[in-house]
Motif scaffolding. Structure first.
Motif, PDB file in Angstrom:
ATOM      1  N   ALA A   1       0.835  -1.205   0.000  1.00 30.01           N
ATOM      2  CA  ALA A   1       0.000   0.000   0.000  1.00 30.01           C
ATOM      3  C   ALA A   1       0.870   1.256   0.000  1.00 30.01           C
ATOM      4  O   ALA A   1       0.608   2.213  -0.730  1.00 30.01           O
ATOM      5  CB  ALA A   1      -0.920   0.002   1.219  1.00 30.01           C
ATOM      6  N   VAL A   2       1.930   1.246   0.806  1.00 29.01           N
ATOM      7  CA  VAL A   2       2.838   2.403   0.845  1.00 29.01           C
ATOM      8  C   VAL A   2       3.529   2.569  -0.508  1.00 29.01           C
ATOM      9  O   VAL A   2       3.611   3.669  -1.061  1.00 29.01           O
ATOM     10  CB  VAL A   2       3.884   2.222   1.969  1.00 29.01           C
ATOM     11  N   ALA A   3       4.015   1.458  -1.056  1.00 24.76           N
ATOM     12  CA  ALA A   3       4.720   1.515  -2.335  1.00 24.76           C
ATOM     13  C   ALA A   3       3.810   2.047  -3.437  1.00 24.76           C
ATOM     14  O   ALA A   3       4.190   2.911  -4.225  1.00 24.76           O
ATOM     15  CB  ALA A   3       5.238   0.125  -2.699  1.00 24.76           C
ATOM     16  N   ARG A   4       2.583   1.549  -3.462  1.00 20.53           N
ATOM     17  CA  ARG A   4       1.651   1.987  -4.507  1.00 20.53           C
ATOM     18  C   ARG A   4       1.303   3.460  -4.332  1.00 20.53           C
ATOM     19  O   ARG A   4       1.113   4.187  -5.307  1.00 20.53           O
ATOM     20  CB  ARG A   4       0.381   1.147  -4.474  1.00 20.53           C
ATOM     21  N   GLY A   5       1.223   3.900  -3.079  1.00 27.01           N
ATOM     22  CA  GLY A   5       0.949   5.309  -2.811  1.00 27.01           C
ATOM     23  C   GLY A   5       2.046   6.187  -3.397  1.00 27.01           C
ATOM     24  O   GLY A   5       1.771   7.191  -4.069  1.00 27.01           O
ATOM     25  N   ALA A   6       3.306   5.779  -3.180  1.00 28.13           N
ATOM     26  CA  ALA A   6       4.431   6.555  -3.701  1.00 28.13           C
ATOM     27  C   ALA A   6       4.391   6.602  -5.225  1.00 28.13           C
ATOM     28  O   ALA A   6       4.602   7.655  -5.849  1.00 28.13           O
ATOM     29  CB  ALA A   6       5.742   5.930  -3.222  1.00 28.13           C
ATOM     30  N   GLN A   7       4.086   5.470  -5.799  1.00 27.89           N
ATOM     31  CA  GLN A   7       3.988   5.373  -7.260  1.00 27.89           C
ATOM     32  C   GLN A   7       2.922   6.324  -7.797  1.00 27.89           C
ATOM     33  O   GLN A   7       3.153   7.062  -8.748  1.00 27.89           O
ATOM     34  CB  GLN A   7       3.619   3.935  -7.619  1.00 27.89           C
ATOM     35  N   ARG A   8       1.772   6.297  -7.150  1.00 23.04           N
ATOM     36  CA  ARG A   8       0.666   7.166  -7.567  1.00 23.04           C
ATOM     37  C   ARG A   8       1.081   8.633  -7.544  1.00 23.04           C
ATOM     38  O   ARG A   8       0.752   9.403  -8.435  1.00 23.04           O
ATOM     39  CB  ARG A   8      -0.526   6.983  -6.635  1.00 23.04           C
ATOM     40  N   LYS A   9       1.816   8.999  -6.475  1.00 24.92           N
ATOM     41  CA  LYS A   9       2.219  10.385  -6.320  1.00 24.92           C
ATOM     42  C   LYS A   9       3.093  10.806  -7.503  1.00 24.92           C
ATOM     43  O   LYS A   9       2.882  11.861  -8.096  1.00 24.92           O
ATOM     44  CB  LYS A   9       2.984  10.544  -4.996  1.00 24.92           C
ATOM     45  N   VAL A  10       4.050   9.948  -7.841  1.00 31.17           N
ATOM     46  CA  VAL A  10       4.931  10.266  -8.970  1.00 31.17           C
ATOM     47  C   VAL A  10       4.135  10.339 -10.265  1.00 31.17           C
ATOM     48  O   VAL A  10       4.306  11.254 -11.069  1.00 31.17           O
ATOM     49  CB  VAL A  10       6.044   9.208  -9.087  1.00 31.17           C
ATOM     50  N   GLU A  11       3.229   9.384 -10.434  1.00 27.09           N
ATOM     51  CA  GLU A  11       2.433   9.373 -11.666  1.00 27.09           C
ATOM     52  C   GLU A  11       1.610  10.635 -11.794  1.00 27.09           C
ATOM     53  O   GLU A  11       1.520  11.231 -12.866  1.00 27.09           O
ATOM     54  CB  GLU A  11       1.503   8.155 -11.672  1.00 27.09           C
ATOM     55  N   ARG A  12       1.023  11.054 -10.658  1.00 27.53           N
ATOM     56  CA  ARG A  12       0.207  12.262 -10.687  1.00 27.53           C
ATOM     57  C   ARG A  12       1.053  13.479 -11.006  1.00 27.53           C
ATOM     58  O   ARG A  12       0.649  14.365 -11.743  1.00 27.53           O
ATOM     59  CB  ARG A  12      -0.494  12.440  -9.348  1.00 27.53           C
ATOM     60  N   GLU A  13       2.269  13.475 -10.437  1.00 25.78           N
ATOM     61  CA  GLU A  13       3.172  14.596 -10.671  1.00 25.78           C
ATOM     62  C   GLU A  13       3.523  14.693 -12.156  1.00 25.78           C
ATOM     63  O   GLU A  13       3.466  15.756 -12.761  1.00 25.78           O
ATOM     64  CB  GLU A  13       4.441  14.357  -9.850  1.00 25.78           C
ATOM     65  N   ILE A  14       3.851  13.539 -12.705  1.00 24.52           N
ATOM     66  CA  ILE A  14       4.200  13.523 -14.130  1.00 24.52           C
ATOM     67  C   ILE A  14       3.010  13.978 -14.962  1.00 24.52           C
ATOM     68  O   ILE A  14       3.140  14.786 -15.886  1.00 24.52           O
ATOM     69  CB  ILE A  14       4.660  12.110 -14.558  1.00 24.52           C
TER      70      ILE A  14
ATOM     71  N   GLN B   1       2.082  11.347   6.757  1.00 21.81           N
ATOM     72  CA  GLN B   1       1.439  12.092   5.669  1.00 21.81           C
ATOM     73  C   GLN B   1       1.797  11.497   4.317  1.00 21.81           C
ATOM     74  O   GLN B   1       2.001  12.195   3.344  1.00 21.81           O
ATOM     75  CB  GLN B   1       1.843  13.581   5.700  1.00 21.81           C
ATOM     76  N   TRP B   2       1.962  10.176   4.293  1.00 22.61           N
ATOM     77  CA  TRP B   2       2.248   9.513   3.027  1.00 22.61           C
ATOM     78  C   TRP B   2       0.951   9.082   2.396  1.00 22.61           C
ATOM     79  O   TRP B   2      -0.050   8.887   3.070  1.00 22.61           O
ATOM     80  CB  TRP B   2       3.119   8.276   3.248  1.00 22.61           C
ATOM     81  N   GLU B   3       1.068   8.920   1.101  1.00 22.25           N
ATOM     82  CA  GLU B   3      -0.078   8.391   0.404  1.00 22.25           C
ATOM     83  C   GLU B   3       0.002   6.865   0.464  1.00 22.25           C
ATOM     84  O   GLU B   3       1.084   6.300   0.341  1.00 22.25           O
ATOM     85  CB  GLU B   3       0.007   8.804  -1.059  1.00 22.25           C
ATOM     86  N   THR B   4      -1.128   6.202   0.678  1.00 18.84           N
ATOM     87  CA  THR B   4      -1.116   4.740   0.606  1.00 18.84           C
ATOM     88  C   THR B   4      -2.290   4.302  -0.235  1.00 18.84           C
ATOM     89  O   THR B   4      -3.296   5.001  -0.320  1.00 18.84           O
ATOM     90  CB  THR B   4      -1.240   4.088   1.996  1.00 18.84           C
ATOM     91  N   GLU B   5      -2.111   3.167  -0.861  1.00 20.80           N
ATOM     92  CA  GLU B   5      -3.221   2.641  -1.654  1.00 20.80           C
ATOM     93  C   GLU B   5      -3.213   1.126  -1.531  1.00 20.80           C
ATOM     94  O   GLU B   5      -2.239   0.463  -1.874  1.00 20.80           O
ATOM     95  CB  GLU B   5      -3.060   3.064  -3.118  1.00 20.80           C
ATOM     96  N   ILE B   6      -4.322   0.576  -1.011  1.00 18.98           N
ATOM     97  CA  ILE B   6      -4.406  -0.870  -0.825  1.00 18.98           C
ATOM     98  C   ILE B   6      -4.491  -1.546  -2.189  1.00 18.98           C
ATOM     99  O   ILE B   6      -5.298  -1.155  -3.024  1.00 18.98           O
ATOM    100  CB  ILE B   6      -5.669  -1.227  -0.002  1.00 18.98           C
ATOM    101  N   SER B   7      -3.644  -2.540  -2.383  1.00 18.61           N
ATOM    102  CA  SER B   7      -3.713  -3.318  -3.613  1.00 18.61           C
ATOM    103  C   SER B   7      -4.461  -4.609  -3.316  1.00 18.61           C
ATOM    104  O   SER B   7      -3.956  -5.480  -2.624  1.00 18.61           O
ATOM    105  CB  SER B   7      -2.307  -3.631  -4.119  1.00 18.61           C
ATOM    106  N   TYR B   8      -5.664  -4.717  -3.809  1.00 26.70           N
ATOM    107  CA  TYR B   8      -6.459  -5.903  -3.508  1.00 26.70           C
ATOM    108  C   TYR B   8      -5.892  -7.125  -4.202  1.00 26.70           C
ATOM    109  O   TYR B   8      -6.002  -8.244  -3.734  1.00 26.70           O
ATOM    110  CB  TYR B   8      -7.925  -5.660  -3.884  1.00 26.70           C
ATOM    111  N   TRP B   9      -5.235  -6.860  -5.325  1.00 23.72           N
ATOM    112  CA  TRP B   9      -4.626  -7.967  -6.043  1.00 23.72           C
ATOM    113  C   TRP B   9      -3.505  -8.595  -5.209  1.00 23.72           C
ATOM    114  O   TRP B   9      -3.429  -9.808  -5.055  1.00 23.72           O
ATOM    115  CB  TRP B   9      -4.100  -7.438  -7.377  1.00 23.72           C
ATOM    116  N   MET B  10      -2.646  -7.704  -4.652  1.00 25.65           N
ATOM    117  CA  MET B  10      -1.545  -8.206  -3.824  1.00 25.65           C
ATOM    118  C   MET B  10      -2.084  -8.862  -2.557  1.00 25.65           C
ATOM    119  O   MET B  10      -1.537  -9.852  -2.078  1.00 25.65           O
ATOM    120  CB  MET B  10      -0.595  -7.063  -3.441  1.00 25.65           C
TER     121      MET B  10
END
Lengths: 235, 405
Positions: free
Chosen positions: B40-53, B361-370
């Motif tokens: 969830a933490v890893a996916r949150g970080a990924q999302r943040k970068v993707e949104r930034e890009i 204050q990190w972004e997290t996103e639950i990965s239901y697949w994982m």
């Protein structure tokens, strides 16, 4: 003549321990009639316990024939053997072998569970047998809360709960003191007389064997003596 | 025995040995919980970068003049004031892979509103700059080619600058003064947020290039040119076209170095993405190890009880249970364990992810697949090691199982 309860013809059982073959039962032919009270005696290593495991279908013989109530046991499937043990044979072990952390009444009721008897009916029948062995006030106890003698009574109740044709008891008094041993043997004798259930007791103690009406003596895997007792110990 | 009886028997049996049950469940819970939380933490970080890009765009280039350096001697560039403008127009006209190009000029300036004053970056750009940087007005409008032709005194303002100058007042229609010249704010820009380098993209005010040059920057030579590639054209292709064109326009000989630099925005984005990927890889490795450790825990507990359970199986067979009944019971026990552990582990993972999100204050996103993979793995391990010894024991002769040591 009626079909005997148990009939073995030239039964052999050999153990193999690291390439060495140890013949434990060497050509035993024996008949036991329904309702008999038999003691199988002999020194340790004489093959008497192994023979009893064969009788109980806990093990398979290597050679020879074994008929239980006229059925050839060696031809039965594992499932049929389980069914036979469940319905027709009761076991009493030296070390009691009760399920730990399980109440006495559930221990006794366990064989009935494998017959598909409902929980309420199982408990009712288990309770009534526990009453007969004098433990009516201990139904909710767990095995480790009971004395050795009491635990063996529970095991006897478990062996009898399915109303089997025969109870096989392997050194049932081996872990008990003399007084308690005699009590247990009297209980078995009582069950034999009242319920007509066959009893086969394996023991190396002559005063325990003395309760039986017939004594079969083993030596080196063979029957060396088979005598009817004229004066069994009175109940 | 019916299915319900089997389940009841399994629950009863699990309840009898609470320590063993709790330890088995714990292994499953920790393994699954760790995986879910970390992913969830890893996916949150990924999302943040993707949104930034997505926010800053990844298809544009910045070009600026560097002057020449010959034999170690650096010569300052003397850029004619209109060079950036002419270059930008030439790039847009002649490079087939370029969608738009804009000269820009940026200076720091003190900006005054009726509510206060604020020092920020002010920037003159062509209207196509909004397209290059994918910028829209959330209130009001963007300035146009006409505004630029008329050298209109208008400006579009970023959200940070707007907040500093106007607070919560709507800036559109308000007046700002730069160099004592009044400009009308005609648009409030979308928020682009803060870049991973800490730069606030919204701390800016944009003016039509012509107005800016005349009224704010004077005739100071303009600096950076921004250009965007056409959709589907690789940035590298557009970059090379621009390079060749500029070299040609500078009349640089083949032996001479470029007198300008072209920075590829995607390089920065890629660097970011690479950093995030490393971070994610690390978290995923830790999560996998946790899962493995959890699995080993489950296995241990299951195997430790093999002796005891083998004797129990021997006894059950002696009193008449057949193989199917025994396997059913043990399979059911293992499944019940894993289901309980899986649910608790899922709860723990989601809870941990939330704690992390709130405390850092990190972004997290639950990965239901994982989550499904983790639960599946733990269940597989649990069922296998719960079931396999039972299966093996059930194939023994009852007497061998009874005497098992």
């Amino acid at each position: 003549m009626d079909t005997p309860l148990i009939r073995t013809v030239d039964a052999w059982k050999t153990y193999r321990v690291e390439e060495i073959e140890i013949p434990a039962v060497r050509g035993v032919s024996l008949e036991i009639a329904a309702g008999e009270f038999v003691a199988i005696t002999g020194a340790s290593g004489s093959g008497k316990s192994t023979f009893m495991h064969l009788l109980g279908c806990l093990d398979r013989l290597d050679r020879g024939r074994y008929e239980f109530e006229g059925r050839a046991v060696e031809r039965l499937s594992r499932r049929e053997l389980a069914h036979l043990r469940n319905r027709r044979i009761g076991f009493v072990f030296q070390s009691f072998n009760l399920l730990a952390r399980t109440s006495i009444v559930d221990n006794v009721a366990l064989p009935l569970a494998y017959q598909g008897v409902g929980r309420r009916e199982r408990r009712r029948r288990a309770a009534s047998l526990l009453e007969r062995v004098g433990l009516a006030d201990r139904l909710r106890h767990q095995p480790n809360q009971l004395s050795g003698g009491q635990q063996q009574r529970v095991a006897i109740a478990r062996a009898l709960v399915t109303a089997p044709a025969v109870v096989l008891a392997d050194e049932p008094t081996g872990n008990l003191d003399t007084t308690t041993s005699l009590e247990i043997m009297r209980l078995l004798q009582e069950m034999n007389r009242e319920a007509g259930v066959g009893i086969v007791v394996v023991t190396h103690e002559p005063d325990i064997a003395a309760f039986a009406l017939r004594q079969v003596m083993f030596r080196d895997g063979q029957v060396v003596r088979d005598t009817a007792s004229q004066n069994p110990v009175a109940a | 025995m019916g299915l319900l009886t089997v389940i009841a028997e399994a629950l009863h049996s699990l309840g009898k040995n609470k320590v063993r049950t709790a330890l088995s469940v714990l292994g499953i819970v920790i393994g699954i919980g760790a995986v879910i939380a970390m992913v969830a933490v890893a996916r949150g970080a990924q999302r943040k970068v993707e949104r930034e890009i997505a926010a800053i765009g990844d298809d544009w280039l910045a070009i600026w003049y560097t002057g020449t350096s010959r034999g170690g001697v650096h010569r300052d560039q003397t850029t004619p004031p209109n060079q950036a403008r002419e270059d930008a127009e030439a790039i847009e006209r002649e490079c087939s892979g370029v969608r738009a190009a804009s000269p820009t000029n940026r200076v720091p300036a003190q900006v005054i509103s009726q509510y206060g004053n604020y020092r920020t970056g002010v920037m003159g750009v062509y209207p196509n700059f909004f397209d290059i940087r994918r910028w829209n007005a959330q209130v009001g409008r963007l300035f146009t080619v006409e505004d630029m032709a008329m050298q209109a005194k208008v400006a579009c303002i970023g959200t940070t600058a707007a907040r500093e100058l106007f607070g919560s007042v709507n800036p559109v229609g308000q007046t700002i003064r730069v160099n004592r010249v009044a400009f009308e704010v005609i648009g409030l820009l979308d928020s682009k947020g803060v870049g991973s380098d800490g730069r606030d993209f919204d701390d800016i005010i944009l003016f039509p290039f012509t107005s800016f040059q005349r009224l704010i920057a004077g005739n100071e030579p303009s600096g950076t040119i921004f250009a965007a590639a056409k959709p589907g054209v690789p940035l590298a292709v557009a970059k090379e076209q621009i390079r060749q064109l500029l070299r040609q326009r500078r009349r640089l000989a083949d032996t001479e170095e470029d007198t300008f630099r072209i920075m590829d925005r995607s390089l920065m984005a890629e660097a970011n993405a690479a950093a995030t990927n490393t971070f994610n890889l690390l978290l995923t490795s830790i999560a996998s190890i946790s899962l493995l450790v959890g699995g080993v825990g489950i296995m241990n507990i299951m195997l430790v009880s093999v002796t005891e359970r083998t004797r129990e199986i021997g006894l059950r067979m002696a009193i008449g249970a057949h193989g199917t009944q025994i396997l059913g019971q043990f399979l059911c026990e293992a499944i019940v364990l894993c289901v309980i552990g899986g649910l608790l582990g899922f709860g723990l993972g989601v809870g941990l992810a939330q704690v992390v999100a709130q405390s850092f204050q990190w972004e997290t996103e639950i990965s239901y697949w994982m989550a499904a993979v983790a639960i599946g793995f733990a269940t597989l391990v649990g069922v296998f090691f719960g079931f396999y010894p039972a299966w093996r024991a059930s194939r023994l002769n009852p007497i061998d199982a009874l005497r098992f040591e």
